[in-house]
Design a protein around this motif. Structure first.
Motif, short mmCIF file in Angstrom:
data_model
loop_
_atom_site.label_atom_id
_atom_site.label_comp_id
_atom_site.label_asym_id
_atom_site.label_seq_id
_atom_site.Cartn_x
_atom_site.Cartn_y
_atom_site.Cartn_z
N MET A 202 0.81 -1.19 0.00
CA MET A 202 0.00 0.00 0.00
C MET A 202 0.87 1.26 0.00
N ALA A 203 1.93 1.27 0.77
CA ALA A 203 2.82 2.44 0.80
C ALA A 203 3.50 2.64 -0.54
N PHE A 204 3.80 1.51 -1.22
CA PHE A 204 4.44 1.60 -2.53
C PHE A 204 3.52 2.27 -3.54
N GLU A 205 2.22 1.99 -3.46
CA GLU A 205 1.26 2.62 -4.37
C GLU A 205 1.16 4.12 -4.11
N GLU A 206 1.21 4.53 -2.85
CA GLU A 206 1.17 5.96 -2.52
C GLU A 206 2.40 6.67 -3.05
N ILE A 207 3.55 6.03 -2.91
CA ILE A 207 4.78 6.62 -3.43
C ILE A 207 4.70 6.74 -4.95
N LYS A 208 4.16 5.70 -5.58
CA LYS A 208 4.01 5.72 -7.03
C LYS A 208 3.06 6.84 -7.47
N GLU A 209 1.94 7.00 -6.76
CA GLU A 209 0.99 8.07 -7.07
C GLU A 209 1.63 9.44 -6.85
N ASN A 210 2.36 9.59 -5.76
CA ASN A 210 3.04 10.86 -5.48
C ASN A 210 4.09 11.17 -6.55
N ALA A 211 4.80 10.16 -6.99
CA ALA A 211 5.81 10.35 -8.04
C ALA A 211 5.16 10.78 -9.34
N GLU A 212 4.04 10.16 -9.68
CA GLU A 212 3.33 10.53 -10.89
C GLU A 212 2.78 11.95 -10.78
N GLU A 213 2.25 12.29 -9.61
CA GLU A 213 1.74 13.64 -9.39
C GLU A 213 2.87 14.67 -9.46
N LEU A 214 4.01 14.32 -8.88
CA LEU A 214 5.18 15.20 -8.92
C LEU A 214 5.64 15.40 -10.36
N LYS A 215 5.65 14.31 -11.14
CA LYS A 215 6.03 14.40 -12.55
C LYS A 215 5.09 15.33 -13.30
N HIS A 216 3.80 15.20 -13.03
CA HIS A 216 2.79 16.05 -13.67
C HIS A 216 2.99 17.52 -13.28
N GLU A 217 3.24 17.78 -12.01
CA GLU A 217 3.44 19.16 -11.53
C GLU A 217 4.71 19.78 -12.12
N VAL A 218 5.77 18.98 -12.22
CA VAL A 218 7.02 19.48 -12.83
C VAL A 218 6.79 19.82 -14.29
N LYS A 219 6.04 18.98 -15.00
CA LYS A 219 5.72 19.27 -16.40
C LYS A 219 4.93 20.57 -16.51
N ASN A 220 3.93 20.76 -15.63
CA ASN A 220 3.16 22.00 -15.63
C ASN A 220 4.04 23.21 -15.34
N LEU A 221 4.96 23.07 -14.41
CA LEU A 221 5.87 24.16 -14.08
C LEU A 221 6.75 24.51 -15.26
N LEU A 222 7.30 23.50 -15.92
CA LEU A 222 8.15 23.75 -17.09
C LEU A 222 7.37 24.40 -18.22
N ASP A 223 6.14 23.95 -18.44
CA ASP A 223 5.30 24.56 -19.47
C ASP A 223 4.99 26.02 -19.15
N ALA A 224 4.70 26.29 -17.88
CA ALA A 224 4.42 27.67 -17.47
C ALA A 224 5.66 28.56 -17.64
N ASN A 225 6.83 28.03 -17.27
CA ASN A 225 8.07 28.80 -17.45
C ASN A 225 8.35 29.06 -18.91
N LEU A 226 8.12 28.08 -19.76
CA LEU A 226 8.33 28.25 -21.19
C LEU A 226 7.41 29.32 -21.75
N LYS A 227 6.14 29.28 -21.35
CA LYS A 227 5.19 30.30 -21.80
C LYS A 227 5.60 31.69 -21.30
N TYR A 228 6.07 31.77 -20.06
CA TYR A 228 6.49 33.05 -19.50
C TYR A 228 7.66 33.62 -20.29
N TYR A 229 8.66 32.81 -20.57
CA TYR A 229 9.84 33.32 -21.27
C TYR A 229 9.53 33.64 -22.73
N LYS A 230 8.60 32.92 -23.34
CA LYS A 230 8.17 33.29 -24.69
C LYS A 230 7.49 34.66 -24.67
N LEU A 231 6.64 34.88 -23.69
CA LEU A 231 5.95 36.17 -23.56
C LEU A 231 6.94 37.28 -23.25
#
Length: 118
Positions: A1-30
């Motif tokens: 069960m703990a392994f699944e939570e870590i896996k979910e957190n890692a996936e969520e972290l990956k998604h948040e990092v992608k959103n952050l990078l996309d936002a930074n890219l849009k900011y620097y383009k602007l």
């Protein structure tokens, strides 16, 4: 069960990092677009002002040459004197061009490119 939570957190972290990078890219383009537009509009303003000043200078030069020509009773001397005035002015500007052009341009573009944005 703990392994699944870590896996979910890692996936969520990956998604948040992608959103952050996309936002930074849009900011620097602007940000790049903003600097490009400011530079382009400044160049266009200087160009238009330069064209208007050239037109004014041509008319004033012809008027001065004709006025000096009437005064000397010889139009050729009037145009020659005005031409010599421009020649002397061109030589002076050539001698001090670095102080006139380089400093103000460096200052202006430094303000544009290195301005801290909040």
């Amino acid at each position: 069960m703990a392994f699944e939570e870590i896996k979910e957190n890692a996936e969520e972290l990956k998604h948040e990092v992608k959103n952050l990078l996309d936002a930074n890219l849009k900011y620097y383009k602007l940000w790049g677009f903003k600097i490009l537009m400011k530079s382009t509009s400044a160049i266009l303003k200087v160009f238009l002002l330069g064209v208007m000043l050239i037109i004014v200078t041509v008319f004033f030069s012809i008027a001065a040459a004709l006025g000096i020509g009437y005064w000397l009773d010889n139009f050729a001397y009037g145009f020659l004197i005005v031409g010599l005035i421009y020649l002397v002015t061109a030589i002076v500007v050539y001698k001090v061009q670095d102080k006139i052009v380089e400093g103000p341009m460096l200052s202006t573009f430094s303000k544009i490119f290195f301005k801290k944005y909040d």
